[in-house]
Motif scaffolding. Sequence first.
Motif, PDB file in Angstrom:
ATOM      1  N   LEU A 168      -9.597 -10.544  -9.463  1.00  0.00           N
ATOM      2  CA  LEU A 168      -9.697  -9.807  -8.203  1.00  0.00           C
ATOM      3  C   LEU A 168     -10.351  -8.453  -8.452  1.00  0.00           C
ATOM      4  N   ILE A 169     -11.465  -8.223  -7.769  1.00  0.00           N
ATOM      5  CA  ILE A 169     -12.225  -6.980  -7.932  1.00  0.00           C
ATOM      6  C   ILE A 169     -12.188  -6.197  -6.613  1.00  0.00           C
ATOM      7  N   PHE A 170     -11.913  -4.907  -6.720  1.00  0.00           N
ATOM      8  CA  PHE A 170     -11.882  -4.059  -5.522  1.00  0.00           C
ATOM      9  C   PHE A 170     -13.218  -3.349  -5.362  1.00  0.00           C
ATOM     10  N   MET A 171     -13.814  -3.490  -4.171  1.00  0.00           N
ATOM     11  CA  MET A 171     -15.050  -2.795  -3.817  1.00  0.00           C
ATOM     12  C   MET A 171     -14.685  -1.683  -2.834  1.00  0.00           C
ATOM     13  N   GLY A 172     -14.533  -0.465  -3.354  1.00  0.00           N
ATOM     14  CA  GLY A 172     -14.058   0.640  -2.541  1.00  0.00           C
ATOM     15  C   GLY A 172     -15.176   1.483  -1.954  1.00  0.00           C
ATOM     16  N   ILE A 173     -14.786   2.367  -1.058  1.00  0.00           N
ATOM     17  CA  ILE A 173     -15.723   3.327  -0.467  1.00  0.00           C
ATOM     18  C   ILE A 173     -15.683   4.595  -1.301  1.00  0.00           C
ATOM     19  N   ASP A 174     -16.840   5.122  -1.647  1.00  0.00           N
ATOM     20  CA  ASP A 174     -16.924   6.261  -2.550  1.00  0.00           C
ATOM     21  C   ASP A 174     -16.668   7.577  -1.805  1.00  0.00           C
ATOM     22  N   VAL A 175     -15.433   7.746  -1.322  1.00  0.00           N
ATOM     23  CA  VAL A 175     -15.015   8.990  -0.681  1.00  0.00           C
ATOM     24  C   VAL A 175     -13.617   9.343  -1.182  1.00  0.00           C
ATOM     25  N   LYS A 176     -13.358  10.622  -1.327  1.00  0.00           N
ATOM     26  CA  LYS A 176     -12.045  11.074  -1.784  1.00  0.00           C
ATOM     27  C   LYS A 176     -11.201  11.442  -0.568  1.00  0.00           C
ATOM     28  N   GLU A 180      -8.814   5.882   1.822  1.00  0.00           N
ATOM     29  CA  GLU A 180      -9.374   5.130   0.704  1.00  0.00           C
ATOM     30  C   GLU A 180      -8.384   5.065  -0.453  1.00  0.00           C
ATOM     31  N   TYR A 181      -7.707   6.175  -0.724  1.00  0.00           N
ATOM     32  CA  TYR A 181      -6.679   6.166  -1.765  1.00  0.00           C
ATOM     33  C   TYR A 181      -5.599   5.138  -1.437  1.00  0.00           C
ATOM     34  N   SER A 182      -5.218   5.069  -0.159  1.00  0.00           N
ATOM     35  CA  SER A 182      -4.167   4.129   0.244  1.00  0.00           C
ATOM     36  C   SER A 182      -4.618   2.688   0.073  1.00  0.00           C
ATOM     37  N   PRO A 198      -6.521  -3.995 -12.855  1.00  0.00           N
ATOM     38  CA  PRO A 198      -7.450  -3.701 -11.755  1.00  0.00           C
ATOM     39  C   PRO A 198      -8.875  -3.484 -12.254  1.00  0.00           C
ATOM     40  N   GLN A 199      -9.826  -3.877 -11.426  1.00  0.00           N
ATOM     41  CA  GLN A 199     -11.241  -3.615 -11.700  1.00  0.00           C
ATOM     42  C   GLN A 199     -11.849  -3.096 -10.410  1.00  0.00           C
ATOM     43  N   ILE A 200     -12.387  -1.881 -10.447  1.00  0.00           N
ATOM     44  CA  ILE A 200     -12.812  -1.213  -9.213  1.00  0.00           C
ATOM     45  C   ILE A 200     -14.256  -0.732  -9.303  1.00  0.00           C
ATOM     46  N   TYR A 201     -15.007  -1.009  -8.252  1.00  0.00           N
ATOM     47  CA  TYR A 201     -16.336  -0.428  -8.056  1.00  0.00           C
ATOM     48  C   TYR A 201     -16.271   0.381  -6.758  1.00  0.00           C
ATOM     49  N   ARG A 202     -16.967   1.508  -6.723  1.00  0.00           N
ATOM     50  CA  ARG A 202     -16.997   2.327  -5.509  1.00  0.00           C
ATOM     51  C   ARG A 202     -18.439   2.573  -5.107  1.00  0.00           C
ATOM     52  N   VAL A 203     -18.710   2.345  -3.818  1.00  0.00           N
ATOM     53  CA  VAL A 203     -20.062   2.538  -3.288  1.00  0.00           C
ATOM     54  C   VAL A 203     -19.967   3.264  -1.951  1.00  0.00           C
ATOM     55  N   SER A 204     -21.076   3.807  -1.486  1.00  0.00           N
ATOM     56  CA  SER A 204     -21.096   4.369  -0.144  1.00  0.00           C
ATOM     57  C   SER A 204     -20.931   3.218   0.851  1.00  0.00           C
ATOM     58  N   PHE A 221     -19.608 -11.496 -13.620  1.00  0.00           N
ATOM     59  CA  PHE A 221     -18.524 -11.962 -12.758  1.00  0.00           C
ATOM     60  C   PHE A 221     -18.202 -13.427 -13.062  1.00  0.00           C
ATOM     61  N   LYS A 222     -16.948 -13.698 -13.308  1.00  0.00           N
ATOM     62  CA  LYS A 222     -16.522 -15.048 -13.618  1.00  0.00           C
ATOM     63  C   LYS A 222     -16.218 -15.828 -12.344  1.00  0.00           C
ATOM     64  N   LYS A 223     -16.290 -17.144 -12.451  1.00  0.00           N
ATOM     65  CA  LYS A 223     -15.878 -17.972 -11.321  1.00  0.00           C
ATOM     66  C   LYS A 223     -14.395 -17.741 -11.043  1.00  0.00           C
ATOM     67  N   ASP A 224     -13.984 -18.083  -9.813  1.00  0.00           N
ATOM     68  CA  ASP A 224     -12.614 -17.812  -9.366  1.00  0.00           C
ATOM     69  C   ASP A 224     -12.357 -16.313  -9.214  1.00  0.00           C
ATOM     70  N   THR A 225     -13.403 -15.592  -8.791  1.00  0.00           N
ATOM     71  CA  THR A 225     -13.271 -14.156  -8.514  1.00  0.00           C
ATOM     72  C   THR A 225     -13.270 -13.924  -7.009  1.00  0.00           C
ATOM     73  N   CYS A 226     -12.357 -13.065  -6.552  1.00  0.00           N
ATOM     74  CA  CYS A 226     -12.346 -12.663  -5.146  1.00  0.00           C
ATOM     75  C   CYS A 226     -12.579 -11.154  -5.070  1.00  0.00           C
ATOM     76  N   PHE A 227     -13.495 -10.754  -4.199  1.00  0.00           N
ATOM     77  CA  PHE A 227     -13.801  -9.344  -4.000  1.00  0.00           C
ATOM     78  C   PHE A 227     -12.985  -8.814  -2.816  1.00  0.00           C
ATOM     79  N   ILE A 228     -12.103  -7.853  -3.079  1.00  0.00           N
ATOM     80  CA  ILE A 228     -11.309  -7.208  -2.046  1.00  0.00           C
ATOM     81  C   ILE A 228     -12.071  -5.962  -1.626  1.00  0.00           C
ATOM     82  N   CYS A 229     -12.566  -5.921  -0.410  1.00  0.00           N
ATOM     83  CA  CYS A 229     -13.467  -4.841   0.012  1.00  0.00           C
ATOM     84  C   CYS A 229     -12.784  -3.865   0.966  1.00  0.00           C
TER      85      CYS A 229
END
Length: 316
Positions: A168-176, A180-182, A198-204, A221-229
């Motif tokens: 499970l990978i988190f795709m977050g918003i790049d704002v403080k 977003e913290y929540s 946890p594995q996190i990427y942050r983008v605008s 990215f391996k198979k059986d991956t879900c991106f939590i956005c």
Amino acid sequence: MVTLSDVAKEANVSKMTVSRVINHPEQVTQELRKLVEQAMTTLDYHPNYIAQALVNNRTNVVKFVTLENIDTTEPYYMTLLFGFARGLAKKQYAFQLVTDPSKIEQGNADGYLITGARSKDYEYFDKLDKPFVLFGENHRGYDFVDNDNQLGEKKATKYALSRLYKHLIFMGIDVKEPFEYSREAGYINTLQQNQMIPQIYRVSNHSHEAQKVIKEHFNSFKKDTCFICASDRIAVGVVRQLLKEGAKLPADFGVIGYDGVFLNQVSNPQLTTVKQPILKMGEFLADMLLQKIEQSGSPQGEIMLEPSLVRRGTTR
């Protein structure tokens, strides 16, 4: 025509009590308020809020202030605005839309609903001389209404695990910012409870930025991956690039968005997403602001509404 005396008689209280329920509900008990409100409903009595406004030296106008560019946020703010208008209509209030922060205090209004606020704006809010409430959680102690961002991503993460995605990978918003913290906390805490890292990427908050991340890292990215956005907009970019890379959705990769206003439905396949109760939040914001005006600016606290998970085509 039904009068104040009729309502008092129906509720078996004095005219003064009925008047207080209408004009100063904070001065009566909840039980008494319900009794009078039930009598008003039974008799189809509607207070003259315009007359009340004149007596109380009010305008019966509030300002809906957005500090974000509403041209780029789909129908999100329009849905919130409709809910807000519906809440105001209960007390015969009107609103004025303000998109230029420098004009917040121009003209007359009884109070402000402020949306799209960021931490850098807080110092300015302390200078406002009218009651205001915020849309969106904050850690400054300002009254606000929001959905429970942490609970929303907790639901998304738990659902991904229930669908047997192993990574499970988190795709977050790049704002403080607090929201977003929540959202990140909802994801992180759920993974830690399941002994996962946890594995996190942050983008605008733009789909093309999410696409860049997927394109750059796809081979890792391996198979059986879900991106939590953290937003549907980011999720749309993830879906788009996964399909360009030839990935199989939802068999090998899953995607879960956040917002549930418009993009989740036009995405192909349609997005599984965490849906915010935006219309309802608008109504709660109106109720909170009008009550704060009635109570001469007394603190109202916070209201966190529960989001829901909508299951669609981007998860198995």
